[in-house]
Motif scaffolding. Structure first.
Motif, PDB file in Angstrom:
ATOM      1  N   PHE A  23      42.920  47.052  46.849  1.00 29.75           N
ATOM      2  CA  PHE A  23      41.611  46.692  47.405  1.00 29.75           C
ATOM      3  C   PHE A  23      41.759  46.386  48.885  1.00 29.75           C
ATOM      4  O   PHE A  23      42.585  45.575  49.281  1.00 29.75           O
ATOM      5  N   ASN A 383      38.169  41.374  39.472  1.00 27.51           N
ATOM      6  CA  ASN A 383      39.180  42.382  39.764  1.00 27.51           C
ATOM      7  C   ASN A 383      40.296  42.478  38.731  1.00 27.51           C
ATOM      8  O   ASN A 383      40.998  43.490  38.676  1.00 27.51           O
ATOM      9  N   ASP A 429      30.868  50.384  40.552  1.00 29.79           N
ATOM     10  CA  ASP A 429      31.847  50.400  41.644  1.00 29.79           C
ATOM     11  C   ASP A 429      31.208  49.944  42.951  1.00 29.79           C
ATOM     12  O   ASP A 429      31.836  49.216  43.740  1.00 29.79           O
ATOM     13  N   ASP A 433      32.395  46.668  45.047  1.00 33.16           N
ATOM     14  CA  ASP A 433      32.787  46.725  46.453  1.00 33.16           C
ATOM     15  C   ASP A 433      32.009  45.713  47.283  1.00 33.16           C
ATOM     16  O   ASP A 433      32.575  45.052  48.164  1.00 33.16           O
ATOM     17  N   ASN A 436      33.290  42.191  46.445  1.00 37.22           N
ATOM     18  CA  ASN A 436      34.618  41.986  47.019  1.00 37.22           C
ATOM     19  C   ASN A 436      34.549  41.708  48.515  1.00 37.22           C
ATOM     20  O   ASN A 436      35.301  40.887  49.050  1.00 37.22           O
ATOM     21  N   ASP A 437      33.653  42.399  49.197  1.00 35.50           N
ATOM     22  CA  ASP A 437      33.457  42.145  50.625  1.00 35.50           C
ATOM     23  C   ASP A 437      32.968  40.717  50.853  1.00 35.50           C
ATOM     24  O   ASP A 437      33.415  40.028  51.771  1.00 35.50           O
TER      25      ASP A 437
END
Length: 617
Positions: A23, A383, A429, A433, A436-437
């Motif tokens: 990642f 994750n 997905d 993303d 996660n950012d």
């Protein structure tokens, strides 16, 4: 590697260990990306947000600057059309005025200047006007090819070449290398603090014999967004929260309180008055104001897609993302960057379900982090699809099994987690993303602002009452009073220095710093040594002192700053006058104490919190 970069590398390595392999954390920038990174492109591609401009100057990595904000009475920015503004700036009388001011401040030897203009037409007009006055100049814009640009850069730096000024629009915003530049001219309206800092940075490169760069900013009449210049300079201080009163005092004092070695800032009196007036009347958190800041930042990044959360950390001159998250536009609190982007109708925003958006909102509402636990737990579930708290223990000195359990309690209470799973209908997905950012931003900002520390709270960091309760492992975040007595001998003081406009109080407390080591504190009304909170105060052996200058600004609740532990001394009786509902003055008893702080407040906080020096006693 210098200490800043070493500390950064250590912190980021730690974050990487808690993210799924592969990642992209966004910590290391590519050379292409670093082309947009302002003066920080020179620092061996290290993380730019860890080394702020203030620190770069103090560590002698770039030269300091002498900034002069010059009132340009001949230019009226009330015109909406840029072509009219360009003609205003380039008219004969104004060009003579600019040259006169330039001659006042020009350095010894050859003038090597960059001048930022508002348009190609403006740059061309200015170059011609200066040429007509025997000052060798050239207009350099996007229509010039690379060879022409390189030649101009080399000619400017060649002492035997007559070229003295390059007039440009925006091509020099990018990472070009002209280290010998000794004067930067701002001949355009300051639309954005981002662009202001970026253009200022064009002159900061070090070069043998270059002691500083001179910045001449010609401030025209009737230009509301001139406050962007003041906001940009204000960010060079140590304060992470820049309230309007603090910013106005900085302007009045020519930013002397920033205390950056070699930096000189001088703004003429007429411009000061106008800028301060605009600050008083402008809502920094209005939709129009924030949208403009956002759009300028997006232009700076030169990308069609919306800036990521991490983009706001990766760029030293980015606006503060927390202002966008916490603002009250469209009549309600945003709670997340996603909601802000929705409200300004960002066309590239991904479409998520209501369940996913609510999850983003709740996760964003924890920002800015004062502990890492909640985000570490969410990251593990997102994750790695598991929950093993023991694996997270030791992330830093403050992540322990009891703090993780307390965090898990609140994550369940806030519906982020249900039955040890993320409370989301679907994890695509694209959604993964995005989250996660967001996690990246929260944890990285936490590492930057807090790093390693062993005490319960970190000195001079910002906290909301709800966050303080969580750190104390409470299962409620409600704190109504300004004084809390959790045990017989420990007391928490939550102090607001400026009560004006606070509907709960129609009198002023006598709370203030007496010196860098002593804070005078006043109790609530109707308190004596044997009534109200008096007996509890008498038993208190240790105080935790949290202070904020004001409760809210432009609709946003402000946090408290932690000034550490202290002991109570010098108890004395006092009184305060109140006004009852009939308009009658009523006198109430209070008690005063001196809080003797265990840690002397560093000088960099004195101006912001109106702390007198020891010598002033």
């Amino acid at each position: 590697m210098d200490e800043c970069h070493h500390a950064a590398a250590t912190s980021y390595k730690k974050i990487m260990e808690y993210f799924k392999p592969g990642f992209m954390l966004g910590i290391t920038a590519t050379p292409e990306r670093m082309d947009n990174q302002d003066v920080f492109s020179m620092f061996d591609k290290n993380v730019p947000y860890e080394l702020r401009l203030r620190d770069a100057i103090k560590n002698d990595l770039v030269v300091p600057f002498h900034y002069y904000g010059i009132r340009d009475k001949l230019v009226d920015y009330s015109y909406r059309e840029s072509s009219k503004i360009a003609k205003e700036i380039a008219k004969v009388g104004n060009v003579d005025f600019i040259i006169e001011e330039l001659n006042k401040h020009r350095p010894q030897g050859k003038l090597k200047s960059i001048a930022f203009c508002s348009s190609i037409a403006h740059a061309t007009l200015m170059a011609q006007e200066f040429e007509d006055r025997d000052i060798t100049s050239v207009a350099l814009t996007g229509v010039n090819d690379l060879g022409q640009r390189i030649k101009a850069f080399n000619d400017l730096q060649d002492d035997s070449n007559p070229l003295e000024i390059i007039f440009t629009v925006d091509i020099l915003n990018e990472g070009v290398d002209i280290p010998q530049v000794n004067v930067v001219l701002f001949l355009r309206p300051t639309e954005s603090s981002t662009i202001f800092l970026q253009q200022l940075g064009r002159g900061l490169r070090k070069y043998e014999g270059k002691q500083y760069v001179t910045i001449l900013d010609f401030i025209g009449n009737n230009y509301k967004r001139s406050i962007q210049m003041a906001m940009a300079l204000g960010t060079l201080g140590t304060s992470t929260i820049i309230e309007k009163p603090y910013l106005m005092e900085l302007i009045r004092d020519d930013f002397k309180a920033l205390d950056i070695p070699g930096v000189v800032i001088n703004i003429d009196d007429l411009s000061k008055e106008e800028i301060i007036d605009y600050i008083k009347n402008e809502n920094f958190n209005s939709k129009d104001f924030l949208k403009k800041d956002y759009e300028n930042f997006k232009i700076y990044l030169k990308q069609e897609k919306y800036p990521s959360h991490m983009d706001y950390l990766n760029n030293d001159c980015a606006p503060d993302l927390m202002r966008l998250i916490k603002s009250n536009i469209a009549g309600s609190k945003n709670t997340s960057y996603y909601r802000f982007l929705q409200k300004i109708e960002e066309p590239t925003l991904p479409i998520f379900s209501e369940s996913q958006i609510k999850f983003i909102d709740r996760l964003s509402d924890l920002l800015p982090l004062v502990r890492a636990d909640e985000y570490l737990i969410i990251n593990q579930l997102l994750n790695e699809d598991k929950l093993f708290l023991n694996e997270l223990v030791g992330y830093n000195n403050n992540v322990k099994i009891d703090t993780l359990n307390n965090s898990l309690y609140f994550l369940n209470k806030d519906n982020l987690i249900v039955n040890n799973e993320l409370n989301i209908d679907k994890i695509s997905d694209l959604f993964k993303d995005y989250v996660n950012d967001l996690l990246n931003y929260g944890l990285t900002r936490f590492e930057i602002e807090f790093g390693e520390f062993s005490s319960k709270f970190k000195l001079y960091r910002n906290y909301y009452k709800e966050q303080i309760q969580k750190i104390r492992l409470k299962e409620t975040t409600m704190v109504v009073k300004g004084t809390e007595f959790p045990t017989n001998d420990i007391t928490y003081f939550y102090v607001g220095l400026n009560k004006k406009g606070d509907k709960k109080n129609n009198f002023d407390y006598k709370d203030l710093f007496l010196s860098p080591t002593v804070f005078q504190w006043e109790s609530v009304k109707d308190t004596t040594f044997d009534k109200g909170d008096g007996p509890k105060l008498e038993r208190t052996k240790k105080v935790h002192l949290f202070i904020r200058k004001m409760e809210k600004e432009d609709g946003i609740t402000l946090p408290f700053t932690y000034f550490g532990e202290g002991t109570l001394a010098n108890p004395r009786k006092s009184t305060v006058d109140d006004v009852d509902k009939n308009g009658n003055v009523v006198t109430h008893d209070t008690v005063l104490y001196d809080v003797l702080l265990d840690n002397r407040v560093p000088e960099e906080y004195w101006f912001d919190f109106e702390i007198p020096s020891d010598e002033a006693k």
